[in-house]
Scaffold this active site. Structure first.
Site, PDB file in Angstrom:
ATOM      1  N   LYS A 198      51.229  49.758  33.553  1.00 42.87           N
ATOM      2  CA  LYS A 198      52.066  48.581  33.846  1.00 42.87           C
ATOM      3  C   LYS A 198      51.637  47.494  32.874  1.00 42.87           C
ATOM      4  O   LYS A 198      50.634  46.815  33.080  1.00 42.87           O
ATOM      5  CB  LYS A 198      51.854  48.138  35.290  1.00 42.87           C
ATOM      6  CG  LYS A 198      53.039  47.459  35.931  1.00 42.87           C
ATOM      7  CD  LYS A 198      53.504  46.194  35.248  1.00 42.87           C
ATOM      8  CE  LYS A 198      52.683  44.987  35.627  1.00 42.87           C
ATOM      9  NZ  LYS A 198      53.032  43.799  34.809  1.00 42.87           N
ATOM     10  N   GLU A 273      38.134  44.405  34.143  1.00 42.84           N
ATOM     11  CA  GLU A 273      37.684  43.551  33.035  1.00 42.84           C
ATOM     12  C   GLU A 273      38.398  42.226  33.190  1.00 42.84           C
ATOM     13  O   GLU A 273      39.610  42.141  32.995  1.00 42.84           O
ATOM     14  CB  GLU A 273      38.005  44.198  31.691  1.00 42.84           C
ATOM     15  CG  GLU A 273      37.116  45.400  31.451  1.00 42.84           C
ATOM     16  CD  GLU A 273      37.446  46.159  30.187  1.00 42.84           C
ATOM     17  OE1 GLU A 273      36.962  47.285  30.047  1.00 42.84           O
ATOM     18  OE2 GLU A 273      38.190  45.621  29.355  1.00 42.84           O
TER      19      GLU A 273
END
Ligand code: NAD
Length: 512
Positions: A198, A273
């Site tokens: 996505k 992250e």
């Protein structure tokens, strides 16, 4: 074009290269890539993506929701059965073909990435090449992905092995979207996982190219799927889908928290992250010329839209005035301009909402009582897009919002410090912990500070130079887990223990 080519010629060549690509993109639109086919959303919904340079419509993009994610996850689950069984050498060959495809389209990807994100060509020119390197690096690791350890005991032969976890979701941000998505997708595929990607809604274009390259390379249908759309719709649905076993996410810390909650009912494994507000610490014994180059590069390159940017400069009081004076001259001289112009150092920011966010910190700085030494306004750049002046804030202390919050733009906050202990205290006085940079010629001190900094990655006398086998990731609110080299396989694979009895140990006899 080589280095001797005049910059104006490169600029014109970039514009010429981009024009037909954009015309085709506009005519075709961008669809999802599911089970090897480009397709519209089940609902037929689309959204627009616009140029950060002049606000022009670039193209319309399929707006995915739960149904599209379900199609993609189902395709990924089906493809997983054969992809995980493929021999590592064949998988290796296919991933190298993807790298070849990226290299063949590298110039097209570079100009499209500049136009979609506003990032300057000087940084994006090599981004596709680095993405190809990501694929090559992990292609070569396919053959060792299943490696484990041998841990014999007295009675048993114990070995560990690794198996791919299953179909995974990869959710990426808009700052360097192509390079960054390959960083996640390449190790997942090398591990034997299938992927539903996505991409960020503000930068959908190059993800579409990656899908086309993957198809051309002969990767089987359903191994990589791309669903476009918004985070709250397509992204959320992906994190909640029961066929998806893990989510590799790059983005804001607050979104990471939301994803963790969304994935909890299906017990998703997560790798995050996240944001950063990274310190660069300059001691008075450092090579100040090199330190200055690195300080400027690590916050004003990539529009400052970089998770590893050193957005807090901690400079020793003894040299602060002189160092900041030189820094001021460099920041004033930075060239803001059209992203396809190779002379440009700072391009337009990705979106008007992001421009508004960055500009809001000019008032925050003033309210904090800090001084805007350079910049502090939007910038009137070519095309009239989302340009901002590179900004330098001085007179700050660690408690101020400009020292604590991630601006994610070309915005540097300077904080003076007294000594080593003071530098460490200020550096760690923050919720984030992604990177730290230390400049000193005292190697004992360099190592002491590296040890004390609460951050996942430390560079001593260097800017951020990525080496693919090394662990990449953050501590505290900057992330969970590590990427890179074998560390990536820890996330995309399950470690399995197999124990074989030597056949002689005593087994308790119940009911005998
Ligand atoms: P973001 O968190 O707003 O969005 C990132 C992605 O998450 C997008 O694809 C978005 O659509 C999706 N998303 C949003 N809400 C979601 C939800 N509820 N469920 C599932 N998906 C959702 O981040 P951004 O603004 O696109 O990117 C900037 C941020 O990314 C910065 O904080 C930056 O530091 C961070 N970043 C971190 C690294 C790193 O390696 N640590 C690298 C690059 C960027």
């Amino acid at each position: 074009m080589d280095k001797a080519t005049p910059k104006q010629d490169i600029f014109k060549a970039n514009l010429d290269r981009a024009a037909p690509l954009l015309a085709k993109l506009k005519a075709d639109g961008i669809g999802h890539f599911i089970d090897g086919k480009i397709m519209p959303s089940v609902s037929g919904a689309t959204f627009e993506t616009r140029s950060p340079i002049d606000g022009a419509l670039l193209t319309t993009v399929a707006r995915g929701n739960t149904e599209d994610v379900d199609r993609a996850a189902t395709a990924a689950a089906l493809a997983f059965r054969s992809w995980r069984e493929m021999t590592p050498s064949l998988r290796r060959k296919l991933l190298h073909r993807v790298a070849d495809g990226i290299e063949n389209h590298a110039e097209d990807i570079a100009v499209l990435e500049c136009i979609d994100t506003g990032q300057a060509y000087r940084f994006m020119a090599k981004a596709a090449i680095r993405a190809a390197e990501n694929f090559r690096f992990f292609a070569d690791k396919c053959t060792e992905a299943r490696d484990g350890r041998n841990m014999p005991s007295e009675e048993h032969w114990n070995v560990s092995t690794r198996v791919p976890i299953g179909p995974v979701g990869v959710i990426t941000p808009w700052n360097t979207p192509f390079m960054l998505s390959t960083w996640k997708i390449a190790p997942a595929l090398a591990a034997g996982c299938t992927v539903v990607h996505k991409p960020a809604e503000w930068s959908p274009i190059t993800a579409h190219w990656l899908a086309k390259i993957v198809k051309e390379a002969g990767i089987p249908d359903g191994v990589l799927n791309t669903v476009h759309g918004f985070g709250e719709e397509a992204g959320k649905a992906l994190t909640q889908h029961s066929a998806i076993k893990a989510i590799g996410f790059v983005g804001e810390s607050a979104t990471g928290s939301a994803i963790m909650a969304q994935g909890a009912p299906t017990l998703k494994r997560v790798h995050f992250e996240l944001g950063g507000k990274n310190p660069v610490i300059v001691f008075d014994d450092a090579d100040l010329d090199r330190a200055l180059d690195a300080v400027v590069f690590m916050i004003y390159s990539l529009n400052g839209e970089r998770c590893t940017s050193s957005s807090r400069l901690l400079v020793q009081q003894t040299i602060a005035d002189k160092f900041v004076e030189r820094l001021t001259g460099r920041v004033r001289a930075l060239k803001v301009g059209h992203p396809l112009d190779p002379a440009t150092e700072i391009g337009p920011l990705i979106h008007e909402r992001h421009l508004a966010k960055v500009c809001s910190y000019f008032d925050v700085a003033r309210q904090d009582g800090a001084v805007i030494a350079v910049g502090g306004r939007s910038h009137d750049g070519p095309g009239g897009g989302h340009y901002v002046q590179p900004t330098l804030v001085t007179g700050a202390n660690s408690k101020m919002r400009v020292a604590q919050e991630e601006v994610f733009g070309p915005f540097l906050t300077v904080i003076p410090f007294r000594d080593e202990a003071d530098a460490i205290e200020i550096a760690n006085d923050i919720k984030y912990g992604l990177t730290g940079y230390v400049w000193t010629n005292d190697m004992g001190r360099a190592l002491r500070v590296a040890d004390a900094l609460e951050a996942g990655m430390i560079w001593l006398n260097s800017e951020n130079v990525r080496h693919l086998p090394t662990p990449f990731g953050g501590m505290k609110a900057s992330g969970i887990g590590r990427d890179g080299g074998d560390y990536s396989f820890d996330f995309y694979m399950e470690t399995k223990h197999v124990s074989l009895a030597r056949g002689t140990h005593k087994i308790q006899r119940l009911g005998a």
